[in-house]
Design a protein around this motif. Structure first.
Motif, PDB file in Angstrom:
ATOM      1  N   LEU A  73      24.835  65.264  20.761  1.00  0.00           N
ATOM      2  CA  LEU A  73      25.262  66.179  21.687  1.00  0.00           C
ATOM      3  C   LEU A  73      24.798  65.232  22.326  1.00  0.00           C
ATOM      4  N   GLU A  74      23.781  64.884  22.548  1.00  0.00           N
ATOM      5  CA  GLU A  74      22.526  64.475  23.649  1.00  0.00           C
ATOM      6  C   GLU A  74      23.753  62.738  23.554  1.00  0.00           C
ATOM      7  N   THR A  75      23.836  61.932  22.268  1.00  0.00           N
ATOM      8  CA  THR A  75      24.397  60.664  22.559  1.00  0.00           C
ATOM      9  C   THR A  75      25.723  60.612  23.222  1.00  0.00           C
ATOM     10  N   ALA A  76      26.818  62.405  22.772  1.00  0.00           N
ATOM     11  CA  ALA A  76      27.873  62.663  23.236  1.00  0.00           C
ATOM     12  C   ALA A  76      27.972  62.644  24.874  1.00  0.00           C
ATOM     13  N   ALA A  77      26.905  62.916  25.374  1.00  0.00           N
ATOM     14  CA  ALA A  77      26.665  63.633  26.744  1.00  0.00           C
ATOM     15  C   ALA A  77      26.293  61.857  27.674  1.00  0.00           C
ATOM     16  N   GLU A  78      25.658  60.882  26.834  1.00  0.00           N
ATOM     17  CA  GLU A  78      25.634  59.423  27.602  1.00  0.00           C
ATOM     18  C   GLU A  78      27.484  58.644  27.661  1.00  0.00           C
ATOM     19  N   ALA A  79      27.913  59.157  26.912  1.00  0.00           N
ATOM     20  CA  ALA A  79      28.885  58.470  27.014  1.00  0.00           C
ATOM     21  C   ALA A  79      29.622  58.425  28.181  1.00  0.00           C
ATOM     22  N   VAL A  80      30.071  56.982  28.546  1.00  0.00           N
ATOM     23  CA  VAL A  80      30.902  57.291  30.008  1.00  0.00           C
ATOM     24  C   VAL A  80      32.518  57.509  29.410  1.00  0.00           C
ATOM     25  N   ALA A  81      33.778  57.994  30.542  1.00  0.00           N
ATOM     26  CA  ALA A  81      34.939  58.353  30.133  1.00  0.00           C
ATOM     27  C   ALA A  81      35.629  57.090  31.107  1.00  0.00           C
ATOM     28  N   PRO A  82      36.692  56.816  29.914  1.00  0.00           N
ATOM     29  CA  PRO A  82      36.810  55.671  30.810  1.00  0.00           C
ATOM     30  C   PRO A  82      38.102  56.648  31.888  1.00  0.00           C
ATOM     31  N   MET A  83      38.150  54.471  33.184  1.00  0.00           N
ATOM     32  CA  MET A  83      39.315  55.446  34.040  1.00  0.00           C
ATOM     33  C   MET A  83      40.291  55.746  33.471  1.00  0.00           C
ATOM     34  N   PRO A  84      41.256  56.242  34.492  1.00  0.00           N
ATOM     35  CA  PRO A  84      42.344  56.528  34.180  1.00  0.00           C
ATOM     36  C   PRO A  84      43.500  55.334  34.853  1.00  0.00           C
ATOM     37  N   GLU A  85      44.346  55.515  33.860  1.00  0.00           N
ATOM     38  CA  GLU A  85      44.869  53.753  34.226  1.00  0.00           C
ATOM     39  C   GLU A  85      45.445  53.865  35.160  1.00  0.00           C
ATOM     40  N   GLU A  86      45.900  54.783  35.843  1.00  0.00           N
ATOM     41  CA  GLU A  86      46.231  54.969  37.530  1.00  0.00           C
ATOM     42  C   GLU A  86      45.550  54.743  38.732  1.00  0.00           C
ATOM     43  N   ALA A  87      44.914  54.248  38.274  1.00  0.00           N
ATOM     44  CA  ALA A  87      43.805  53.767  38.877  1.00  0.00           C
ATOM     45  C   ALA A  87      44.053  53.301  40.642  1.00  0.00           C
ATOM     46  N   ASP A  88      44.994  53.175  40.684  1.00  0.00           N
ATOM     47  CA  ASP A  88      45.354  52.284  41.964  1.00  0.00           C
ATOM     48  C   ASP A  88      45.994  53.408  43.241  1.00  0.00           C
ATOM     49  N   GLY A  89      45.926  54.439  42.185  1.00  0.00           N
ATOM     50  CA  GLY A  89      47.160  55.674  42.150  1.00  0.00           C
ATOM     51  C   GLY A  89      49.273  55.438  42.814  1.00  0.00           C
ATOM     52  N   SER A  90      49.053  54.662  41.948  1.00  0.00           N
ATOM     53  CA  SER A  90      50.722  54.664  42.622  1.00  0.00           C
ATOM     54  C   SER A  90      51.347  54.889  42.064  1.00  0.00           C
ATOM     55  N   VAL A  91      51.438  55.829  41.126  1.00  0.00           N
ATOM     56  CA  VAL A  91      51.663  57.313  40.738  1.00  0.00           C
ATOM     57  C   VAL A  91      51.550  58.321  41.955  1.00  0.00           C
ATOM     58  N   LEU A  92      50.804  58.579  41.470  1.00  0.00           N
ATOM     59  CA  LEU A  92      50.582  60.175  42.746  1.00  0.00           C
ATOM     60  C   LEU A  92      51.363  59.516  43.956  1.00  0.00           C
ATOM     61  N   ALA A  93      50.970  58.159  44.289  1.00  0.00           N
ATOM     62  CA  ALA A  93      51.350  58.576  45.969  1.00  0.00           C
ATOM     63  C   ALA A  93      52.927  57.897  45.236  1.00  0.00           C
ATOM     64  N   ALA A  94      53.951  57.611  44.539  1.00  0.00           N
ATOM     65  CA  ALA A  94      55.320  57.938  44.377  1.00  0.00           C
ATOM     66  C   ALA A  94      55.426  59.285  44.261  1.00  0.00           C
ATOM     67  N   VAL A  95      55.075  60.117  43.735  1.00  0.00           N
ATOM     68  CA  VAL A  95      54.658  61.812  43.542  1.00  0.00           C
ATOM     69  C   VAL A  95      54.551  62.401  45.413  1.00  0.00           C
ATOM     70  N   CYS A  96      53.665  61.444  45.753  1.00  0.00           N
ATOM     71  CA  CYS A  96      53.906  61.966  47.634  1.00  0.00           C
ATOM     72  C   CYS A  96      54.665  61.492  48.341  1.00  0.00           C
ATOM     73  N   ALA A  97      54.825  60.740  47.924  1.00  0.00           N
ATOM     74  CA  ALA A  97      56.786  60.123  48.893  1.00  0.00           C
ATOM     75  C   ALA A  97      57.334  60.797  48.425  1.00  0.00           C
ATOM     76  N   LEU A  98      57.895  61.787  47.624  1.00  0.00           N
ATOM     77  CA  LEU A  98      59.204  62.466  46.782  1.00  0.00           C
ATOM     78  C   LEU A  98      58.983  63.882  48.347  1.00  0.00           C
ATOM     79  N   PRO A  99      60.861  63.896  48.509  1.00  0.00           N
ATOM     80  CA  PRO A  99      60.917  64.480  49.220  1.00  0.00           C
ATOM     81  C   PRO A  99      59.889  66.292  48.297  1.00  0.00           C
ATOM     82  N   GLU A 100      59.828  67.497  49.440  1.00  0.00           N
ATOM     83  CA  GLU A 100      58.629  68.341  48.679  1.00  0.00           C
ATOM     84  C   GLU A 100      59.582  69.506  47.735  1.00  0.00           C
ATOM     85  N   LYS A 101      61.022  69.256  47.725  1.00  0.00           N
ATOM     86  CA  LYS A 101      61.926  69.887  46.979  1.00  0.00           C
ATOM     87  C   LYS A 101      61.564  69.282  46.085  1.00  0.00           C
TER      88      LYS A 101
END
Length: 97
Positions: free
Chosen positions: A20-48
C-alpha cells in the motif's frame, strides 16, 4: 483448503500486488482531455441537451434517473443524448480538422 491457499500464493496476479505504501506514491496519469475541449464542447451545447449529457455521463445517472430528475420521458432523454452526441461529434471533428 490447504491446496487452495497454496494456489492463491502461486497465482500470477499475486505477483503483481504491491504494498500500500508503494501504491500511495504512484502518480495518477492526467486525463486525456487536459485542454478541456470535450468539456468546453459539452458546455457549449444548448441547455436541453447539456443537462441530460451532464447527468448521464458526468454524474453517472441512468436514463431513468435522468428522466425523473428532468421531468421528461425516458424516450425523450434517449433522443436528446443521441442528438447531443451527434452535435459533439460534429463540433470536435471540426476542431481537429
Amino acid at each position: 483448503a490447504a491446496h487452495c491457499a497454496a494456489d492463491v500464493f502461486r497465482s500470477p496476479w499475486r505477483k503483481r500486488d504491491v504494498p500500500l505504501e508503494t501504491a500511495a506514491e504512484a502518480v495518477a496519469p492526467m486525463p486525456e482531455e487536459a485542454d478541456g475541449s470535450v468539456l468546453a464542447a459539452v458546455c457549449a451545447l444548448p441547455e436541453k441537451y447539456r443537462l441530460p449529457v451532464h447527468l448521464f455521463y458526468y454524474e453517472g445517472c441512468s436514463i431513468a434517473e435522468t428522466a425523473a430528475i428532468l421531468g421528461r420521458r425516458e424516450s425523450t432523454v434517449r433522443t436528446q443524448l443521441t442528438r447531443a452526441r451527434a452535435m459533439l461529434r460534429e463540433r470536435l471533428e471540426a476542431e481537429h480538422t
